[in-house]
Scaffold this active site. Sequence first.
Site, PDB file in Angstrom:
ATOM      1  N   LYS A 221      -5.332   7.737   7.523  1.00 27.47           N
ATOM      2  CA  LYS A 221      -6.487   7.863   6.633  1.00 27.47           C
ATOM      3  C   LYS A 221      -7.761   8.243   7.379  1.00 27.47           C
ATOM      4  O   LYS A 221      -8.700   8.755   6.786  1.00 27.47           O
ATOM      5  CB  LYS A 221      -6.666   6.583   5.834  1.00 27.47           C
ATOM      6  CG  LYS A 221      -5.542   6.414   4.822  1.00 27.47           C
ATOM      7  CD  LYS A 221      -5.762   5.298   3.849  1.00 27.47           C
ATOM      8  CE  LYS A 221      -4.659   5.272   2.805  1.00 27.47           C
ATOM      9  NZ  LYS A 221      -3.329   4.945   3.373  1.00 27.47           N
TER      10      LYS A 221
HETATM   11  C1  LIG Z   1      -2.127   5.391   2.805  1.00 34.35           C
HETATM   12  C2  LIG Z   1      -0.917   5.370   3.644  1.00 34.35           C
HETATM   13  C3  LIG Z   1       0.287   5.998   3.248  1.00 34.35           C
HETATM   14  C4  LIG Z   1       0.441   6.681   1.903  1.00 34.35           C
HETATM   15  O1  LIG Z   1      -0.323   7.851   1.787  1.00 34.35           O
HETATM   16  P1  LIG Z   1      -0.639   8.439   0.339  1.00 34.35           P
HETATM   17  O2  LIG Z   1      -1.585   9.554   0.578  1.00 34.35           O
HETATM   18  O3  LIG Z   1      -1.259   7.310  -0.438  1.00 34.35           O
HETATM   19  O4  LIG Z   1       0.651   8.883  -0.244  1.00 34.35           O
HETATM   20  C5  LIG Z   1       1.370   5.953   4.101  1.00 34.35           C
HETATM   21  N1  LIG Z   1       1.298   5.305   5.283  1.00 34.35           N
HETATM   22  C6  LIG Z   1       0.178   4.699   5.694  1.00 34.35           C
HETATM   23  C7  LIG Z   1       0.178   3.978   6.993  1.00 34.35           C
HETATM   24  C8  LIG Z   1      -0.975   4.715   4.907  1.00 34.35           C
HETATM   25  O5  LIG Z   1      -2.074   4.097   5.330  1.00 34.35           O
END
Ligand SMILES: *Cc1c(COP(=O)(O)O)cnc(C)c1O
Length: 521
Positions: free
Chosen positions: A113
Amino acid sequence: MKYFSTRGGDQKLSFEETVLMGLAPNGGLYIPESIPQLPENWINDWKNYSFVELSVAVLSLYISPEEISREELVSLVEKSYSTFRHPDVTPLHKLDDKSFVLELFHGPTFAFKDVALQLLGNLFEFFLARRNAVKAAGQTPETLTVVGATSGDTGSAAIYGLRGKENVSIFILHPKGRVSPIQEAQMTTVTDANVHNIAVKATFDDCQDIVKALFADKVFNAKHHLGAVNSINWARILAQTVYYFLSFFHIRSQLPTGTSPENIDIQYVVPTGNFGDILAGYYAKKMGLPIGKLVVATNANDILARFWKSGKYEKVDSGSPATQSVISVDASGVKETLSPAMDILVSSNFERLLWYLAYETTSGPVEERQLEAGAIVNGWMNKVKAEGRVEVPVAALEQARKDFLAERVSDKETLQTIKSFFNGQPSYVADPHTAVGLTAARRLAPQNSENVRQIILSTAHPAKFSEAVSKALEGSSKFNFERDVLPTEFHGLLEKERSVIDVDRPDIDLVKAVIERFATV
Ligand SMILES: *Cc1c(COP(=O)(O)O)cnc(C)c1O
């Protein structure tokens, strides 16, 4: 380039308005009025570009230069990715001749993120500074108060994205004592004056309810200019398209001599929750990046895997009774798994794909089709809200199957995969989210044709999810968490100075009082 809502209406917004608004007033998500196509010769012109250069090239197709000049965009992007530890920002790690891991966890909080939130924080600061620069002396400057709830992972990426940003303050609620020690420490050791961690003696759902109630409170919202940084923000999707381009070029440059890059078919496998990460790949593909299938890899919260089987988008699996489940389920129906960042009931960004599915199965002039798609999605989402489910027409499902495959992975398989990659040659330690992707990739590999190469997106560093990793590798004499996994940046983290405000019960007025006290209005 303008943006409009997936639920129709004739409102068209600039990029700036889209980013500051987040969610559309009619409940929809913003999408670009058209998907820009790649410029001629992009494949040669861009092939040696760095992450930052690619980011400028891709983003400028979606942001008019009248809104953000080329020079300003370069400086925003450079600043955003200077916080990453790896020179490639999102490096491609080769597992074997057929599979590669795209590591998205080299940012400040060791999770994918960061890629989006580092940019989003700088965009907020940039837009606010520009709005305030034209204000007369004595006028109150425009500010933004970002409020969110976290069960661990997203909170820290949001905090690191917004720390120290001018005119922005951030309040992140977490359930006290219920987030992992590392994640709690990551959030609360940020001591910038504009960062406020609120530890509520409550559950995560209580925290989320408080945040929702704050946004619904029109008076409070207007006074503090509440903002959200959740995964539906368009800027987050856009930022994430870049690593699909980078990895496309990197895989081509790593092919053994004699293999023609034109002949390979790249399959992206994406551990998926709210569908933001993989949706970015969909946009890249629709822009003209020649890639094969995008694979949705889910955990036991498999609403998306079920959709690709049946065309039904439904919160509760009507095909198999809930009694089958041995997994613990929280009050809202979300299953608790070893990959908690993917524990969702519905996928917020999926609505954007639904819009394209609706659009592509209509006919007529573009503007009419766009209006029709908005009306269709509005109907579908109303049904999901009222009945918890919707079934799309066969044509829409077939359309979805052209670009995507979907696989569901259990916790048991996740643990086995972590173990088998650790014991592999060479050894690789995957976090549980990445392991969901690796499991799906392995399952698909035998049915893939000879020229398919798999890129598995790695969404978190294994040290962030030490419990699952240790559980998978316990009993392995070779494994040593501190030596094999723990990054130096985490050493001493638990002992660092903390800044956190305690709230004794899930009471919205207590939280409001904290925001009143610290927000910069
Ligand atoms: C947010 C997140 C995901 C999922 O990503 P999306 O964009 O919500 O599908 C997968 N793995 C981790 C570690 C995350 O923080």
